[in-house]
Design a protein around this motif. Structure first.
Motif, PDB file in Angstrom:
ATOM      1  N   LEU A  98       5.249   9.824 -18.068  1.00  0.00           N
ATOM      2  CA  LEU A  98       5.208   8.799 -17.016  1.00  0.00           C
ATOM      3  C   LEU A  98       5.489   7.411 -17.580  1.00  0.00           C
ATOM      4  O   LEU A  98       6.127   6.579 -16.917  1.00  0.00           O
ATOM      5  CB  LEU A  98       3.852   8.822 -16.299  1.00  0.00           C
ATOM      6  N   ASN A  99       5.006   7.150 -18.801  1.00  0.00           N
ATOM      7  CA  ASN A  99       5.241   5.829 -19.401  1.00  0.00           C
ATOM      8  C   ASN A  99       6.698   5.635 -19.808  1.00  0.00           C
ATOM      9  O   ASN A  99       7.114   4.522 -20.138  1.00  0.00           O
ATOM     10  CB  ASN A  99       4.334   5.630 -20.622  1.00  0.00           C
ATOM     11  N   GLU A 157       0.838  -1.212   0.000  1.00  0.00           N
ATOM     12  CA  GLU A 157       0.000   0.000   0.000  1.00  0.00           C
ATOM     13  C   GLU A 157       0.868   1.257   0.000  1.00  0.00           C
ATOM     14  O   GLU A 157       0.623   2.200  -0.770  1.00  0.00           O
ATOM     15  CB  GLU A 157      -0.925   0.003   1.215  1.00  0.00           C
ATOM     16  N   LEU A 217       2.525   1.764  -3.456  1.00  0.00           N
ATOM     17  CA  LEU A 217       1.629   2.315  -4.471  1.00  0.00           C
ATOM     18  C   LEU A 217       1.373   3.797  -4.248  1.00  0.00           C
ATOM     19  O   LEU A 217       1.320   4.588  -5.206  1.00  0.00           O
ATOM     20  CB  LEU A 217       0.306   1.543  -4.479  1.00  0.00           C
ATOM     21  N   VAL A 218       1.216   4.182  -2.969  1.00  0.00           N
ATOM     22  CA  VAL A 218       1.021   5.605  -2.646  1.00  0.00           C
ATOM     23  C   VAL A 218       2.261   6.403  -3.032  1.00  0.00           C
ATOM     24  O   VAL A 218       2.167   7.492  -3.618  1.00  0.00           O
ATOM     25  CB  VAL A 218       0.710   5.793  -1.146  1.00  0.00           C
ATOM     26  N   GLN A 272       5.023  15.095 -12.845  1.00  0.00           N
ATOM     27  CA  GLN A 272       4.120  15.873 -13.699  1.00  0.00           C
ATOM     28  C   GLN A 272       4.226  17.373 -13.415  1.00  0.00           C
ATOM     29  O   GLN A 272       4.127  18.192 -14.320  1.00  0.00           O
ATOM     30  CB  GLN A 272       2.675  15.406 -13.506  1.00  0.00           C
ATOM     31  N   LYS A 275       4.533   5.653  -5.309  1.00  0.00           N
ATOM     32  CA  LYS A 275       4.621   5.727  -6.770  1.00  0.00           C
ATOM     33  C   LYS A 275       3.724   6.839  -7.308  1.00  0.00           C
ATOM     34  O   LYS A 275       4.133   7.624  -8.166  1.00  0.00           O
ATOM     35  CB  LYS A 275       4.200   4.388  -7.404  1.00  0.00           C
ATOM     36  N   ASP A 276       2.492   6.898  -6.758  1.00  0.00           N
ATOM     37  CA  ASP A 276       1.545   7.910  -7.227  1.00  0.00           C
ATOM     38  C   ASP A 276       2.040   9.316  -6.884  1.00  0.00           C
ATOM     39  O   ASP A 276       1.942  10.237  -7.708  1.00  0.00           O
ATOM     40  CB  ASP A 276       0.170   7.664  -6.609  1.00  0.00           C
ATOM     41  N   GLN A 277       2.584   9.487  -5.687  1.00  0.00           N
ATOM     42  CA  GLN A 277       3.118  10.795  -5.293  1.00  0.00           C
ATOM     43  C   GLN A 277       4.305  11.193  -6.165  1.00  0.00           C
ATOM     44  O   GLN A 277       4.456  12.364  -6.544  1.00  0.00           O
ATOM     45  CB  GLN A 277       3.535  10.758  -3.816  1.00  0.00           C
ATOM     46  N   THR A 278       5.146  10.203  -6.475  1.00  0.00           N
ATOM     47  CA  THR A 278       6.296  10.468  -7.339  1.00  0.00           C
ATOM     48  C   THR A 278       5.833  10.883  -8.731  1.00  0.00           C
ATOM     49  O   THR A 278       6.363  11.830  -9.336  1.00  0.00           O
ATOM     50  CB  THR A 278       7.199   9.217  -7.439  1.00  0.00           C
ATOM     51  N   HIS A 279       4.816  10.196  -9.249  1.00  0.00           N
ATOM     52  CA  HIS A 279       4.252  10.550 -10.555  1.00  0.00           C
ATOM     53  C   HIS A 279       3.703  11.984 -10.554  1.00  0.00           C
ATOM     54  O   HIS A 279       3.901  12.741 -11.511  1.00  0.00           O
ATOM     55  CB  HIS A 279       3.152   9.564 -10.936  1.00  0.00           C
ATOM     56  N   GLN A 280       3.003  12.330  -9.476  1.00  0.00           N
ATOM     57  CA  GLN A 280       2.451  13.685  -9.369  1.00  0.00           C
ATOM     58  C   GLN A 280       3.564  14.727  -9.398  1.00  0.00           C
ATOM     59  O   GLN A 280       3.459  15.755 -10.079  1.00  0.00           O
ATOM     60  CB  GLN A 280       1.639  13.829  -8.077  1.00  0.00           C
TER      61      GLN A 280
END
Length: 559
Positions: A190-191, A164, A167-168, A178, A170-175
């Motif tokens: 991101l891809n 968990e 995944l959180v 961006q 990873k999402d924060q890193t993606h944000q």
């Protein structure tokens, strides 16, 4: 849009550029930018395989990760920066390079930057704790993308990280990526940055112990799978794109610098004319090649069809088709050159319009133009000119003053441009029916003996199974019949390909000569005008002309 770059073509362009730089004191003494280009290409020439580098914050566990990948302690590890040199390790079928990282001592980081130039792919290692807040780290990663590097992001979890939390994170890193990407001119990336996690220290221990369960719990199995997929996805296309952009970036910068150092507007406009003519020649060669390759495919299909349909007098049919194809292609080339002649005429008119109006009225002798165009050793134009040929009105004294300061003889420039306009119709007229007959005879005639032999062999092979249907049906059951038919089909394939491909290759070479002769006559005439420039402007113009050629060559391959 697929790139047409090949590694050998790029190496050839690099070597041409290197020769220009070495030949130019101005470029070789300018700065170290070309040395960066040189480092990249010389390394790729010596080591054409994929070059992979491990990079990241100095305390993120880069060396530990390499040890885990190798399965033993090969890289030195420590809580302070210990990697001060470049080290290479074998991991499966790949070579991995360990370097100093971000925030390493200055001398260490310099080594990293030098090696970074040569890398195709970067395994970017971070400690997941605080990575989102550490903007400098993410900035360093995004900077790699702007340099056309392929990046694989690794969270080296030195402490337990639940699914968990992962995944959180990873999402924060993606944000965060961006948010930062636009400032680097990047978007939708991101891809392009796959993310994986593992505990490198535990993975190393697990590999040493041989425990599969232990190894799986460290995240290594998933990491290894993702990394292999990432590395396999990096194609020669990606590598060649990076190399091409390296060359183009250098060319853009150095051309811009040279153009800005030219003070004379006349010289700048002259350089634009040279650049346009160079571009037109490259475009015409590319368009001509496309026309010929299209005709090659059509010719291949026709020859193959004639053999299968047992066309009567196939030898004469092929010969006639070659002659007609050549005539069609030459007509297309002649039309294109006529159009290009009109374009050059318009460009010369435009350049004349930009030159300060001096009411020049040269007494012009066309035989002088012809003599100069025909004499490649000629260094200067000879003009018949009365003493009253150049009249300057008082309100144009400012323009004259500027021209004198630039050490350019304006009236000679005007007359030189007039020479080009006068010569253009004759140059286009030279590309005549007589020329097409000579080239066609030379190009087509060489295939006639080959066609005769090929047709005889192919039709003889066909007779083996060209009997009546009942006998043919029986023979087809035999292995000998199957093999004979296979050989016949291959002969048809070889003959059709050989004739069409060789014809296309020879026509391309012949037409390139026609195109180059046309443009070289114009460019040689223009180059004589450089004698009227100041020494600095003259050198710049010559240099720019050579650089424009490489730049356009690279750009044309990308389309």
């Amino acid at each position: 849009m697929k790139s047409k770059y090949s590694l050998q073509q790029l190496i050839n362009d690099y070597k041409a550029l290197k020769a220009i730089v070495e030949d130019s004191t101005q470029l070789s003494n300018q700065d170290n930018d070309f040395f960066k280009v040189q480092a990249i290409f010389e390394d790729k020439i010596a080591n054409p395989d994929l070059k992979i580098m491990v990079y990241g914050v100095y305390n993120a566990g880069k060396s530990t990760l390499i040890n885990a990948m190798v399965g033993e302690d090969v890289a030195e590890v420590g809580d302070v920066p210990v990697t001060a040199t470049i080290a290479e390790y074998t991991c499966g079928s790949y070579k991995i390079i360990d370097t100093p990282g971000i925030d390493a001592p200055a001398e260490h980081e310099k080594i990293t930057m030098q090696e970074m130039l040569k890398a195709d792919a970067i395994i970017f290692v971070v400690n997941p704790i605080g990575v989102v807040e550490e903007q400098k780290t993410l900035n360093a990663m995004l900077e790699l993308l702007t340099k056309n590097k392929k990046v694989f992001l690794v969270f080296n979890t030195k402490h337990s990280l639940s699914d968990e939390d992962y995944l959180v994170l990873k999402d924060q890193t993606h944000q965060k990526i961006q948010e930062l990407a636009p400032s680097f001119g990047l978007d939708n990336i991101l891809n392009e940055i796959p993310i994986s996690r593992l505990n490198a220290k535990a993975a190393l221990a697990a590999r040493k112990s041989g425990s599969a369960g232990f190894l799986n719990s460290t995240g290594y199995i998933d990491f290894e799978s993702k990394l292999n997929n990432f590395l396999v996805s990096i194609s020669s296309f990606d590598i060649n794109e990076r190399l091409a952009k390296t060359l183009l970036s250098y060319l853009d910068d150095v051309i811009s610098d040279l153009e800005s150092t030219t003070n004379s507007n006349i010289v700048k406009n002259y350089d634009e004319l040279i650049r346009d003519i160079t571009n037109n020649r490259v475009n015409l060669r590319r368009r001509t090649r496309g026309n010929i390759e299209s005709k090659e495919k059509e010719l291949y299909q026709k020859i193959k069809k004639w053999f299968y349909n047992k066309k009567l007098d196939i030898k004469s049919a092929i010969q006639q088709e070659l002659e007609q194809s050549f005539e069609i292609l030459f007509t297309e080339l002649k039309d294109d050159i006529d159009i290009q002649g009109s374009v050059i005429q318009a460009d010369v008119d435009d350049l004349e319009a930009k030159i300060p109006e001096l009411n020049v009225k040269p007494g012009f002798d066309e035989s002088v133009i012809d003599n100069n165009l025909g004499n490649k050793d000629s260094q200067d134009f000879a003009f018949a000119q009365d003493s009253d040929s150049v009249k300057i009105e008082l309100d144009k004294m400012d323009n004259l003053s500027k021209s004198l300061q630039e050490s350019i003889k304006i009236e000679h420039i005007v007359m030189g441009l007039t020479a080009i306009k006068t010569a253009l119709p004759r140059l286009m007229k030279d590309i005549s029916g007589e020329m097409i007959e000579k080239i066609a005879a030379r190009t087509v005639a060489k295939y006639i003996p080959y066609i005769g032999v090929a047709v005889t062999v192919a039709m003889s092979a066909h007779e083996i199974f060209g009997t009546d249907p009942e006998t043919k049906q029986l023979m087809q059951q035999q292995e000998a019949q199957r093999r004979a038919y296979e050989r016949w089909e291959q002969q048809i394939e070889d003959i059709s390909s050989e004739i069409s491909q060789t014809f296309a290759r020879d026509v391309i070479l012949s037409f390139y000569n026609v195109i180059d002769d046309f443009y070289n006559s114009i460019i040689e005439t223009l180059n004589l005008l450089q004698n009227e420039f100041s020494e600095i402007d003259k050198n710049n113009s010559i240099l720019l002309e050579r650089l424009y050629g490489i730049q356009k060559n690279l750009i044309s391959k990308a389309s």
